[in-house]
Design a protein around this motif. Structure first.
Motif, PDB file in Angstrom:
ATOM      1  N   LEU A   1      10.181  48.921 -64.406  1.00  0.00           N
ATOM      2  CA  LEU A   1      10.251  49.718 -63.225  1.00  0.00           C
ATOM      3  C   LEU A   1      11.337  50.797 -63.839  1.00  0.00           C
ATOM      4  CD1 LEU A   1      11.388  47.279 -60.235  1.00  0.00           C
ATOM      5  CD2 LEU A   1       8.990  48.116 -61.175  1.00  0.00           C
TER       6      LEU A   1
ATOM      7  N   CYS B   1       6.009  52.077 -61.209  1.00  0.00           N
ATOM      8  CA  CYS B   1       5.664  51.143 -61.468  1.00  0.00           C
ATOM      9  C   CYS B   1       4.667  50.858 -63.186  1.00  0.00           C
ATOM     10  CB  CYS B   1       4.520  50.119 -60.053  1.00  0.00           C
ATOM     11  SG  CYS B   1       3.875  48.213 -60.856  1.00  0.00           S
TER      12      CYS B   1
ATOM     13  N   ALA C   1       0.933  40.122 -63.195  1.00  0.00           N
ATOM     14  CA  ALA C   1       1.473  40.825 -62.221  1.00  0.00           C
ATOM     15  C   ALA C   1       1.720  41.013 -60.906  1.00  0.00           C
ATOM     16  CB  ALA C   1       2.604  42.508 -62.928  1.00  0.00           C
ATOM     17  N   ASP C   2       1.851  40.677 -59.835  1.00  0.00           N
ATOM     18  CA  ASP C   2       1.490  40.997 -58.577  1.00  0.00           C
ATOM     19  C   ASP C   2       1.216  42.854 -58.507  1.00  0.00           C
ATOM     20  OD1 ASP C   2       0.646  38.642 -57.742  1.00  0.00           O
ATOM     21  OD2 ASP C   2       2.499  37.613 -57.025  1.00  0.00           O
ATOM     22  N   VAL C   3       0.699  43.625 -58.330  1.00  0.00           N
ATOM     23  CA  VAL C   3       0.896  44.731 -57.469  1.00  0.00           C
ATOM     24  C   VAL C   3       1.522  44.977 -56.252  1.00  0.00           C
ATOM     25  CG1 VAL C   3      -0.242  47.249 -57.297  1.00  0.00           C
ATOM     26  CG2 VAL C   3      -1.098  45.391 -59.295  1.00  0.00           C
ATOM     27  N   LEU C   4       2.272  45.247 -56.434  1.00  0.00           N
ATOM     28  CA  LEU C   4       3.379  45.618 -54.860  1.00  0.00           C
ATOM     29  C   LEU C   4       2.383  47.089 -54.139  1.00  0.00           C
ATOM     30  CD1 LEU C   4       6.855  44.330 -55.788  1.00  0.00           C
ATOM     31  CD2 LEU C   4       4.982  43.517 -54.970  1.00  0.00           C
ATOM     32  N   PRO C   5       3.350  47.228 -53.128  1.00  0.00           N
ATOM     33  CA  PRO C   5       2.870  48.918 -52.523  1.00  0.00           C
ATOM     34  C   PRO C   5       3.646  49.935 -53.214  1.00  0.00           C
ATOM     35  CG  PRO C   5       3.476  47.117 -50.604  1.00  0.00           C
ATOM     36  CD  PRO C   5       4.090  45.971 -51.817  1.00  0.00           C
ATOM     37  N   HIS C   6       2.454  50.598 -52.884  1.00  0.00           N
ATOM     38  CA  HIS C   6       3.942  52.568 -54.046  1.00  0.00           C
ATOM     39  C   HIS C   6       2.963  53.175 -53.588  1.00  0.00           C
ATOM     40  CE1 HIS C   6      -0.253  50.244 -55.687  1.00  0.00           C
ATOM     41  NE2 HIS C   6      -0.717  51.106 -56.264  1.00  0.00           N
TER      42      HIS C   6
ATOM     43  N   CYS D   1      -0.192  53.941 -58.626  1.00  0.00           N
ATOM     44  CA  CYS D   1      -1.024  53.272 -59.173  1.00  0.00           C
ATOM     45  C   CYS D   1      -1.241  53.218 -60.225  1.00  0.00           C
ATOM     46  CB  CYS D   1      -2.661  53.695 -58.181  1.00  0.00           C
ATOM     47  SG  CYS D   1      -3.524  52.348 -58.136  1.00  0.00           S
TER      48      CYS D   1
ATOM     49  N   GLN E   1      -3.033  48.531 -51.852  1.00  0.00           N
ATOM     50  CA  GLN E   1      -1.392  48.224 -51.643  1.00  0.00           C
ATOM     51  C   GLN E   1      -0.946  49.433 -52.085  1.00  0.00           C
ATOM     52  OE1 GLN E   1       0.305  46.542 -51.040  1.00  0.00           O
ATOM     53  NE2 GLN E   1      -1.192  44.712 -51.428  1.00  0.00           N
TER      54      GLN E   1
END
Length: 428
Positions: A13, A27, A60-65, A70, A95
């Motif tokens: 991050l 990300c 990894a899980d892709v979080l909102p962005h 992206c 996301q």
């Protein structure tokens, strides 16, 4: 230091303010190239001395962005491209958020519309940043405030609200300590006191506390609205003594003066009138006549916590004088606007018809308001099953009223607005 001990992906991050080349994304997903065998996962003695050792990792899980961040679809930045999507900027994952609308990109109606193309928006562009601020701030943009400044102001406002809520709970804590003498005036000590922010439910809560010297058994509260818990069990407050009825009336009328939500609420009037409406004989006609001016003067001269009930008015007919004082306040309320529902309020006069007659005579000076009041009664009588129980009481009052008031009541209560079963009672 960070050491990978298994195959997978590592998320790095970066700060939104980091403009270094290659770090535009908030990300990043870094692929681990070599397969690391399980036996190699045991950290060496030298690694045990490091500050941080990673002994396990997973995909990894892709979080909102924002779309420009992206990790799945590449983004091509442009300063103010609005004609069409730049390269593949219209592509999104589940996301991706629209930078302008601050909502899921899949919900953005301007995502790839020619001439707008929100899919090309990003934070490195002055054009897109200004458009985002206009979208989110609206009229506040005239004050030249940034989103971060707005956020700081909102946080300060939130702290002030929380502080106000804690202050508004001080009278409650005084009550729980059995100190009604301090809690009572502190609620309406000023125009902006806690009572000015009452809801009808909160008024009824304190009215019951002061009348019964009991309170609900509650978990620790941090907001006044948490005091209103319908299912809570009420228990006696240690060392607390119920307020006498004159003090209860003073409390209620003070709250009504500073809180419009309580003043207009029918249930609040019904509860107050119930307290002062036990069956009692009619006072002398001279007292009833003189009480009009006395009640008007008391209500007119009421200022803040300073409400004085003259001893000469209260000592001869203590119960009747309190009922007339509240009835006089109700008369002013009826002249202010329509009371709805009105039948529960009128029901409190069933055992003291003389007081209801006094109320109607008080309203007779304003024919328009009296007519509206009576029409409201007739309408509710026709729409409620309990109307039949009230009609005999209302009908018994009519002959004793002044001629103008009597005829008006008779016409309206005998009209077609009243249901058929009620009509038969009126005809008797």
């Amino acid at each position: 230091m960070c050491t990978a001990a298994d195959s997978g992906e590592i998320i790095i991050l970066s700060s939104d303010d980091d403009d270094d080349e290659g770090k535009d994304m908030s990300c990043l997903i870094v692929e681990v190239e070599e397969e690391v065998k399980k036996k190699d996962c045991q950290p060496s003695p030298s690694l045990l001395e490091e500050d941080l050792v990673v002994t396990f990792s997973r995909h990894a899980d892709v979080l909102p962005h924002a779309r420009f961040d992206c990790p799945i679809h590449p983004f091509t930045p442009a300063e103010m491209e609005t004609r069409a999507p730049a390269d593949s900027n219209q592509l999104i994952c589940d996301q991706c958020f629209c930078y302008i609308c601050d909502e899921l990109a899949s919900l953005c109606k301007m995502w790839s519309v020619s001439g707008i193309c929100h899919c090309n928006s990003h934070k490195r562009s002055t054009f897109w940043s200004n458009l985002r601020n206009q979208k989110l701030l609206g009229g506040l943009t005239a004050f030249n405030l940034t989103l971060s400044e707005i956020d700081s102001h909102l946080r300060l406002a939130e702290l002030m609200v929380m502080f106000q809520q804690i202050q508004d709970l001080i009278p409650y804590f005084m009550c729980m300590a059995g100190n009604f003498s301090l809690a009572f005036p502190s609620l309406s000590s000023s125009v902006n006191g806690p009572a000015s922010r009452f809801t009808p439910e909160l008024f009824l809560f304190y009215l019951r506390v002061f009348e019964t010297a009991t309170a609900p058994k509650l978990t620790p509260v941090s907001k006044p609205e948490q005091l209103c818990c319908p299912g809570a069990v009420w228990e006696s407050i240690k060392d607390a003594v119920p307020l006498k009825r004159p003090e209860l009336v003073k409390f209620a009328l003070r709250v009504q003066r500073c809180c419009s939500a309580v003043y207009v609420d029918s249930q609040c009037w019904t509860s107050l009138l119930t307290i002062v409406s036990k069956p009692m004989p009619m006072p002398s006609l001279q007292f009833l006549q003189e009480s009009r001016d006395v009640v008007h003067r008391i209500l007119l001269e009421q200022k803040g916590t300073n409400m004085q009930i003259p001893r000469s008015f209260h000592e001869v007919y203590p119960d009747q004088s309190l009922l007339l004082l509240v009835t006089g306040a109700l008369s002013q309320r009826i002249l202010y606007s329509v009371v709805h529902p009105v039948l529960p309020v009128l029901n409190t006069f069933k055992e003291n018809g003389w007081a209801f007659k006094w109320l109607c005579d008080s309203l007779s000076s304003n024919e328009e308001h009296l007519k509206s009041f009576i029409q409201g009664i007739a309408l509710e009588l026709g729409n409620t099953a309990d109307g039949d129980n009230l009609l005999p009481f209302l009908r018994s009052i009519i002959p004793t009223l002044s001629s103008g008031t009597s005829s008006s009541l008779a016409v309206n209560l005998d009209s077609s607005q009243v249901n058929p079963s009620s009509q038969s009672l009126l005809a008797s």
